[in-house]
Design an enzyme around this catalytic site. Structure first.
Site, PDB file in Angstrom:
ATOM      1  N   GLN A 161     -15.903 -81.460 -12.397  1.00  0.00           N
ATOM      2  CA  GLN A 161     -17.125 -81.643 -13.232  1.00  0.00           C
ATOM      3  C   GLN A 161     -17.888 -82.733 -12.715  1.00  0.00           C
ATOM      4  OE1 GLN A 161     -17.777 -79.238 -15.365  1.00  0.00           O
ATOM      5  NE2 GLN A 161     -15.816 -78.190 -15.127  1.00  0.00           N
ATOM      6  N   TYR A 182      -8.618 -76.979 -17.513  1.00  0.00           N
ATOM      7  CA  TYR A 182      -9.227 -75.553 -17.194  1.00  0.00           C
ATOM      8  C   TYR A 182     -10.674 -75.553 -16.902  1.00  0.00           C
ATOM      9  CZ  TYR A 182      -8.835 -73.927 -22.312  1.00  0.00           C
ATOM     10  OH  TYR A 182      -9.022 -73.735 -23.442  1.00  0.00           O
ATOM     11  N   GLU A 183     -11.027 -74.468 -16.564  1.00  0.00           N
ATOM     12  CA  GLU A 183     -12.438 -74.265 -16.209  1.00  0.00           C
ATOM     13  C   GLU A 183     -12.794 -75.379 -15.187  1.00  0.00           C
ATOM     14  OE1 GLU A 183     -13.747 -71.514 -16.764  1.00  0.00           O
ATOM     15  OE2 GLU A 183     -12.212 -70.826 -17.834  1.00  0.00           O
ATOM     16  N   GLY A 184     -12.331 -75.698 -14.253  1.00  0.00           N
ATOM     17  CA  GLY A 184     -12.764 -77.176 -13.507  1.00  0.00           C
ATOM     18  C   GLY A 184     -12.173 -78.103 -14.164  1.00  0.00           C
TER      19      GLY A 184
END
Lengths: 597, 597
Positions: free
Chosen positions: A447, A440-442
């Site tokens: 990243q 999650y969050e990319g």
């Protein structure tokens, strides 16, 4: 049942000895954070995490969240009381401005508490975690009225927040999103659409839930340039600030996930829900990035937290479990077998995790300190340098600390043999919970692309040059220190690999962008190894100094030096393999036609 | 829902082109296994796995096994019918001797079927898998009467088998085991004790369950030299061979595990259960090793199976999921976004798994073929060479294929983004199921110690020398082949690293055994990389030859060559890091006093 002890002493060593936290007391909020105050705050936070949150971790996993037929969601037993203790302790507003009820302390301390919280109970920690992201976005992009309406209640923990980005057909590629916002005559908007994977989207911990939602205003351009950010409260707020009428947003279902069972992951249905624009129209992605950067650092910290708690429990088991004899002869001759910590392969595993954890914690604190400087310094050059660091390190902290955090949870589980596979021992939960942090969050591949495709080339590579110069300056300054030789040599070799990899990208990625894509993940990990290696060099310097001054127990400082040398001898050499992969280029990666897979 | 397609074509290429299966038709059973017959058998097995076992995988995970109050265990819906189909197809006795009802075919074919079965449904595959291990032990060590009593019913699948080793306080260190066997006047024994982690210990698939149990005869020496092997049927067998009176063994509980939910992992209570000695008294560990070696290879194959099925589903998703655009410009301009398989980081992930799977499959077949030679050849020198190979490769196949198999399942799950974390997509199950393969049948750290401490030094290092000589001979023989240059160069470099590591161990492990222990895991993986690299060189040679002869489609052979080059450019260079770790020695590994952890 697994247990957790927050590494307060280690954090204080890093803050005081390694990073000289006191040097920054010219920054707003830092003067209030004297070593004594910091120590007291962290002890208090540690107590909450050890005694309230950690004991609910396993039971929370086993019970999970339940969605009732009316769309409300029940969190596991004990979560509401724990949440009240967390909110009542003032932890939600630790680094929020005093004008909204916060304590205005450095964000660095908040990061420490994020590690403790997510180690003790990751699923729990996400409820306040998402709220902090939402507060950050409102603080920067919200109108004065929005800030006054929402922030004080969120700071006190009466209300929580969420981030609503993902839709069934789009996660990474937000340009595809379909949720529509139709303007109302009163300046508000009616939002309609479906959002998925909304962490803490619905629950019974707070009186109101403030959703930050990405949507497309009717008639806005397609793609990412037509996305706006809205604030959509679960209950509309009355003029007196109290929660009023129910808004048209509801939880349609909750997901059955591999882990973080105690955090409700919701499908959120927006059926003409009333929302208000946050910041400028069509600039929603920019506004969301404020939340996303903060959230990405927090997720990296979660990776570290899981690695730490898994390590602690593996150590306890390795000291306790009797099996076999040491290769060098019995160490516990009075017992039927030696504790398995005598076995080199067990040691190797524990040392690998430990050597990561201590350096990763340093990297987190170093980066969090830069966030404080970026937000609080009045020196533009200092701010810029701090922002450069933040931009460069955010994907590394997120990607590397979660990849390694997961690997370490798996390695710690392995120490338990068959018992590690049985849920009641709790090691499986660390693995299952840690797994989400890579996603999650990319997802971590994103990243890596953010690092290689955006952060690295930005401003002519200024951030990377600054990073390399800092390491070089440190190495020069300490070149004469014999005790640091085992650190500076391997660090220099790894920096050499990073420079070669960077040069290779400069020469090969412009003409053939696939070369950047094929190199990205290895480059991110190469960079992570160098950053962690630099952290170890700094820790070693401070440990040597503290030993010379007689600060702290020698055994503890010697353990740090030995752990650092383990990293330098056994972990940092991986940069060579990373460089080999990067320089291999994209050819074999892209060689197969899609139909041959 | 995930799906599975058995890689029959790839197996046939390996058997026919790479390993020249037909060359061995002088061995018993091989003459019956002509290419046509093998093809037909594998197609039949593939169909069973694809159409019967795979569709039950996810539902079996979700439903799990249930223990009723009376101690009986219910397997998930559909498992009994699937088991009947498996047994009815004659798969249990595929390579068992005809005199017990088996088909006497090569064990190599059984290994292929093990891959298909454990890819399609690992939890299911363990029921016949454990039975095969038990049959192997009875075949070698059982008395004539025991073989006649048990084998025919096990071969037909009417009865299943188990292995009972672990007790609450001992897994790896079996010398500590406490289960007692008291001689009865009639020559049988009464067994009393508790065994844990007994896979398939109780279930509703078969009429009887034949437990092979390690126990200590009253008065036997302490430690491993006092352990005997017993056969303990769930139902005592009537003179006419039918199941009779219930024996004093029962399932006390089943474990809640991270994965393989559809396989019952039982606590087995022996309360004066009647058992019969298998083989000699106090030589039980030796007898059990027959099962364990077979089981270890099978577990390595399970790692490959999970890697393969996870790969196939990740590929399907990567071709289907639209997100973002290719770095080199839109590839599906008519669609809102490109399928994610265009992204180099996605490709890199898929290629890494694929490059492992194909070489690992080759390593399995090569090793399984050696098992056949070791058991069936009448040439003592050939048998000895095959046994050397088996001994050396068993820990490598078990340790490396399961470590990589798990990593690959995780990497495949990552391709799904958030969806990978949701149980209904099935990717989480592959990760959770694959995880056990690193743990059971000797945790992978034990495999590494078996390799470094036993298999490597045995007979003056004869097996390792033979392995290195074979690679050297192959490399010399093909040195002039231009198409193989990209393979032979990196292979030689990796062999160099393996030789240096071996030399380092010879020089440093004798005086300081901790140096061996600290090196073991890295040595095992270094060895695995060399073995897989050698497999790729052999595959490449056969692919080049097949292309020249116009055998097979060129696109498929080209894909093999490209995948092999990917391995050589990006995966085998890891040997350098492994060597660096090994040569770092045990000093920093063992530096910390236990209390400093």
């Amino acid at each position: 049942m697994p247990s957790y002890k927050a590494p307060v002493e280690d954090v204080l060593f890093l803050l005081n000895d390694v990073f000289g936290f006191e040097r920054y007391n010219n920054l707003p909020g830092f003067a209030d954070a004297s070593p004594d105050v910091v120590g007291a705050i962290l002890e208090e936070g540690a107590k909450l995490c050890e005694e309230v949150l950690a004991p609910l971790n396993l039971s929370g996993d086993q019970e999970g969240c339940t969605r009732r037929e009316d769309g409300t969601v029940v969190t596991p037993k004990g979560f509401k009381a724990a949440y009240d203790a967390y909110a009542g302790g003032g932890w939600m507003g630790l680094s929020m401005p005093a004008e909204y009820g916060g304590q205005g302390l450095p964000h660095t301390l908040n990061s420490v508490m994020q590690e403790f919280t997510s180690a003790a109970n990751l699923a729990f920690g996400m409820y306040p975690g998402l709220t902090q992201g939402a507060m950050a976005a409102l603080l920067v992009h919200g109108s004065e009225e929005q800030k006054r309406t929402y922030l004080p209640r969120m700071v006190e923990g009466a209300w929580t927040g969420t981030m609503n980005l993902t839709e069934p057909h789009c996660g990474t590629d937000l340009g595809l999103l379909k949720t529509r916002a139709v303007p109302n005559p009163d300046g508000s908007y009616s939002l309609t659409g479906t959002k998925i994977f909304i962490s803490a989207g619905e629950h019974d911990l707070a009186q109101n839930i403030i959703h930050l939602v990405l949507a497309r205003i009717e008639g806005a351009p397609a793609g990412t340039k037509g996305i706006s950010l809205f604030v959509v409260p679960k209950f509309l707020v009355n003029p007196d600030g109290s929660p009023g009428e129910r808004n048209g947003v509801s939880c349609g279902s909750i997901e059955h996930k591999m882990g973080i069972h105690a955090n409700a992951t919701c499908v959120m249905n927006y059926d003409g829900a009333t929302g208000w624009l946050v910041g400028e129209a069509n600039r929603g992605l920019n506004a969301m990035f404020v939340m996303m950067n903060e959230a990405r650092l927090a997720v990296g910290i979660q990776g570290l937290g899981q690695s730490e708690v898994a390590y602690q429990n593996a150590v306890a088991y390795a000291k306790d479990r009797l099996q076999g004899r040491a290769l060098t002869g019995a160490k516990a001759a009075d017992k039927p077998a030696d504790p398995i910590i005598v076995h080199p392969d067990v040691r190797r595993t524990l040392m690998s995790i430990r050597a990561f954890n201590e350096a990763a914690r340093a990297l987190v604190l170093w980066t969090a300190l830069q966030a404080d400087i970026a937000h609080r310094s009045d020196d533009p050059a200092e701010r810029q340098a701090a922002e450069d660091h933040m931009g460069l390190m955010t994907p590394v902290v997120k990607g590397v600390l979660t990849d390694k955090g997961f690997d370490n949870a798996v390695a710690a589980q392995q120490m338990f043999g068959g018992h590690g596979y049985i849920e009641e021992w709790g090691m499986s939960q660390f693995v299952r919970d840690a797994r989400i942090t890579q996603i999650y969050e990319g997802a971590n591949g994103i990243q890596a692309m953010d690092l290689v495709g955006r952060k690295l080339p930005r401003d002519g590579g200024r951030a990377m040059m600054r990073f390399l110069q800092e390491i070089e300056a440190f190495s020069k300054e300490n070149a004469g220190e014999t005790a640091l030789k085992p650190f500076l040599g391997p660090l220099a070799a790894s920096v050499g690999d990073l420079q070669k990899a960077t040069m290779w990208l400069m020469q090969n990625a412009m003409a053939k962008p696939d070369n950047a894509g094929a190199a990205a993940t290895d480059y991110m990990h190469l960079m992570g190894l160098v950053a962690l290696g630099y952290m170890w060099a700094r820790i070693a310097k401070s440990a040597v100094a503290a030993k010379a001054e007689g600060n702290g127990t020698a055994a503890r400082l010697d353990a740090k030096l030995a752990t650092g040398r383990f990293f330098m001898e056994r972990m940092i050499p991986e940069t060579a393999t990373r460089l080999a992969r990067i320089s291999a280029g994209a050819e074999t990666v892209m060689a197969l036609p899609a139909e041959m897979f």
